[in-house]
Design an enzyme around this catalytic site. Structure first.
Site, PDB file in Angstrom:
ATOM      1  N   GLU A  79      59.522 -11.178   4.748  1.00 38.57           N
ATOM      2  CA  GLU A  79      58.836 -12.042   3.793  1.00 38.57           C
ATOM      3  C   GLU A  79      59.678 -13.304   3.677  1.00 38.57           C
ATOM      4  O   GLU A  79      60.704 -13.302   3.010  1.00 38.57           O
ATOM      5  CB  GLU A  79      58.714 -11.345   2.436  1.00 38.57           C
ATOM      6  CG  GLU A  79      57.958 -12.179   1.426  1.00 38.57           C
ATOM      7  CD  GLU A  79      58.166 -11.728  -0.012  1.00 38.57           C
ATOM      8  OE1 GLU A  79      57.296 -11.989  -0.839  1.00 38.57           O
ATOM      9  OE2 GLU A  79      59.217 -11.136  -0.322  1.00 38.57           O
ATOM     10  N   ASP A 112      61.607  -7.357   2.120  1.00 37.64           N
ATOM     11  CA  ASP A 112      61.299  -8.082   0.901  1.00 37.64           C
ATOM     12  C   ASP A 112      62.277  -9.250   0.702  1.00 37.64           C
ATOM     13  O   ASP A 112      63.478  -9.100   0.913  1.00 37.64           O
ATOM     14  CB  ASP A 112      61.437  -7.093  -0.274  1.00 37.64           C
ATOM     15  CG  ASP A 112      60.937  -7.660  -1.582  1.00 37.64           C
ATOM     16  OD1 ASP A 112      59.759  -8.023  -1.648  1.00 37.64           O
ATOM     17  OD2 ASP A 112      61.726  -7.719  -2.545  1.00 37.64           O
TER      18      ASP A 112
HETATM   19  C1  GLC Z   1      58.454  -9.761  -3.189  1.00 38.28           C
HETATM   20  C2  GLC Z   1      57.350  -8.770  -3.430  1.00 38.28           C
HETATM   21  C3  GLC Z   1      56.959  -8.846  -4.875  1.00 38.28           C
HETATM   22  C4  GLC Z   1      58.177  -8.480  -5.705  1.00 38.28           C
HETATM   23  C5  GLC Z   1      59.362  -9.370  -5.378  1.00 38.28           C
HETATM   24  C6  GLC Z   1      60.634  -8.832  -5.938  1.00 38.28           C
HETATM   25  O1  GLC Z   1      58.013 -11.044  -3.346  1.00 38.28           O
HETATM   26  O2  GLC Z   1      56.282  -9.013  -2.557  1.00 38.28           O
HETATM   27  O3  GLC Z   1      55.875  -8.017  -5.166  1.00 38.28           O
HETATM   28  O4  GLC Z   1      57.865  -8.595  -7.060  1.00 38.28           O
HETATM   29  O5  GLC Z   1      59.553  -9.485  -3.996  1.00 38.28           O
HETATM   30  O6  GLC Z   1      61.090  -7.729  -5.226  1.00 38.28           O
END
Ligand code: GLC
Length: 523
Positions: A270, A212
């Protein structure tokens, strides 16, 4: 000596299925999906033809951001069935040759994490505070935040605390919700703890992680002001010091060195970084195996735009000879049926885009419900749960609309998702037409279409390199090294298909012509 060719890792052409565990299937009737629900759905996923699952967070959490606020990274929340349910899922998935990857949230913890609670109690200057980003305020009596950073969910990225002696005190940084304090990655304890978490799950049989906010974590030490242009997570502004700070790469190297102890373990990050070279830096051989590339999510239903998105994604990974990844949706974005125009038009285009995505080289991520053609749901104000809604002073509705539970069977909510109709988000009654049961009974359904597409992808060496990519007159054409041609008609008029055999089309073909908003695979 002859050159050694390394066998490709299992994930190099895999189809990952993203499970939003709250919304896949509920085994215990509390209206929230859980891990035994995922286990119960595994045979469905085998029939669909997926290779691996990515589970959104299931670790212990007060659920301020539905699990992205982790209070104990080495245990499963009772809401999802506890650690035994995870063990059952791992075993049952592996029996079926399905790999399991978990979400890992290294940028922040929950404010209920024992570390944060200890930091609040210990006071300024303590070792406990050093695990997070506490700073004194600015202005008279420290009334103003330490800098001007804003939270991705809206409002300031700083919250002021009350010190143990009852006086207004320091501020702490949270790029997301106030219940998600950012960790101080300069503190070696933070990685030591992450390493424990990685090994804990890998030792239990997990096959990898989705990381994440993988472009977050590291912050410039002086926390300089940002230029507030647009508040988003995509680090395409050099002036945004919140993300993509160079220190992040050491963190990825450290994570990788742990994963390398577990052959086959994969990390997909991500990475909302727009610049190709900056994005590719995350995919150096000693960093992440894979990075999400969101260009396809951002592209309109337009042949040139789609071509550019594909070209760009390929160019980015090529810089590091890494594997491309593709996705059309996830739990953070509006579902593609709706993005592409909604209704029959949106669904037709979404199916067409699925054929494009599944013809592309590398790794594909399918988000639960995509295979049913679920649209986004317009939810009434009073049921909204995403912190974005309140943080934006009710101006942004947030992401709940793409997180509504899956309809399995029957004619009325909860459609076999749960035994209670009181599901955590309400399910639209007209989803009766979209249930798994209905779609299985209809050979022309979106579900059967996805099954055929995934089966053909596997049989035909899908995921292999592209040998051609063009966009002309609203028509996008891809050719793959395995001999597949994919034609997408994003124009206004029907187009002639090239000569050849049609393996699969996203809609019925009339007289050898491909209608607008449709795609076909040909050999
Ligand atoms: C990422 C996740 C999202 C979350 C954020 C904070 O973007 O995909 O759903 O709210 O991180 O952890």
């Amino acid at each position: 000596m002859g050159a050694m060719t390394e066998p490709s890792p299992w994930w190099s052409r895999a189809v990952f299925y993203q499970v939003y565990p709250r919304s896949f299937r509920d085994s215990d009737g509390d209206g929230v999906g859980d891990l035994d629900g995922v286990t119960a759905g595994l045979d469905y996923l085998v029939e669909l033809g997926v290779d691996a699952l990515w589970l959104n967070p299931v670790t212990v959490s007060p659920m301020a951001d539905h699990g992205y606020d982790v209070a104990d990274p080495r245990d499963i929340d009772p809401l999802f069935g506890g650690i035994e349910a995870m063990d059952r899922l791992i075993a049952a998935a592996h029996e079926r040759d399905i790999r399991i990857t978990m979400d890992l949230v290294p940028n922040h913890t929950s404010s209920q994490h024992p570390w944060f609670q200890a930091a609040l109690a210990a006071g300024p200057g303590s070792a406990q505070r050093e695990r997070y980003l506490f700073r004194d305020g600015t202005g008279p009596d420290g009334l103003l935040p330490p800098n001007n950073w804003i939270s991705i969910f809206g409002g300031p990225a700083w919250t002021r605390i009350v010190e143990p002696d009852g006086r207004p005190g320091q501020w702490y940084l949270h790029l997301f919700d106030p219940e998600q304090p950012d960790l101080n990655w300069e503190n070696p304890e933070v990685f030591e703890d992450l390493e424990k978490t990685l090994r804990f799950w890998l030792d239990r049989g997990v096959d990898g992680f989705r990381i994440d906010v993988a472009h977050g974590m590291s912050k410039p030490p002086d926390l300089p002001d940002m230029q507030i242009a647009e508040n988003r997570m995509l680090a395409d502004m050099d002036s945004d010091p919140r993300f993509n700070h160079e220190g992040v790469h050491d963190i990825h190297r450290n994570i990788r060195s742990v994963l390398d102890d577990y052959p086959g373990a994969v990390a997909v990050g991500e990475v909302w970084v727009y610049d190709n070279a900056a994005f590719a830096a995350y995919l150096r051989p000693d960093e992440l195996h894979l990075g999400f590339n969101f260009r396809l999510v951002r592209a309109e239903f337009d042949a040139e735009e789609i071509r550019d998105a594909i070209e760009n994604s390929l160019a980015a990974v090529a810089l590091e000879n890494a594997t491309p990844t593709w996705t059309l949706s996830n739990h953070d974005v509006e579902r593609e049926v709706t993005r592409y125009g909604g209704g029959a038009l949106g669904l037709a285009r979404a199916k067409a885009m699925a054929l494009v995505m599944l013809a592309l080289p590398g790794v594909v991520f399918v988000y639960n419900g995509e295979e049913l053609g679920l649209p986004n749901v317009d939810l009434p104000d009073e049921v909204l749960q995403d912190p974005v809604w309140e943080r934006s002073d009710r101006t942004e509705r947030g992401r709940d609309g793409c997180r509504v539970p899956m309809p399995w069977r029957g004619d009325a909510p909860p459609f076999g998702f749960s035994t209670t109709a009181d599901t955590w988000l309400p399910m639209p009654p007209d989803w009766a037409a979209l249930t798994v049961e209905r779609q299985l009974a209809d050979p022309e359904s979106t579900l059967h279409f996805f099954r055929r597409a995934l089966r053909l992808r596997r049989q035909r060496g899908g995921g292999s390199a592209l040998t051609g990519l063009s966009a002309e007159g609203g028509v996008l054409t891809l050719r793959t090294a395995s001999g597949l041609t994919c034609v997408l008609n994003a124009g206004e008029r029907p187009v002639e298909l090239p000569t050849g055999e049609v393996l699969l089309a996203s809609t019925a073909l009339a007289g050898g012509q491909l209608p607008p908003g449709a795609a076909a695979w040909m050999v």
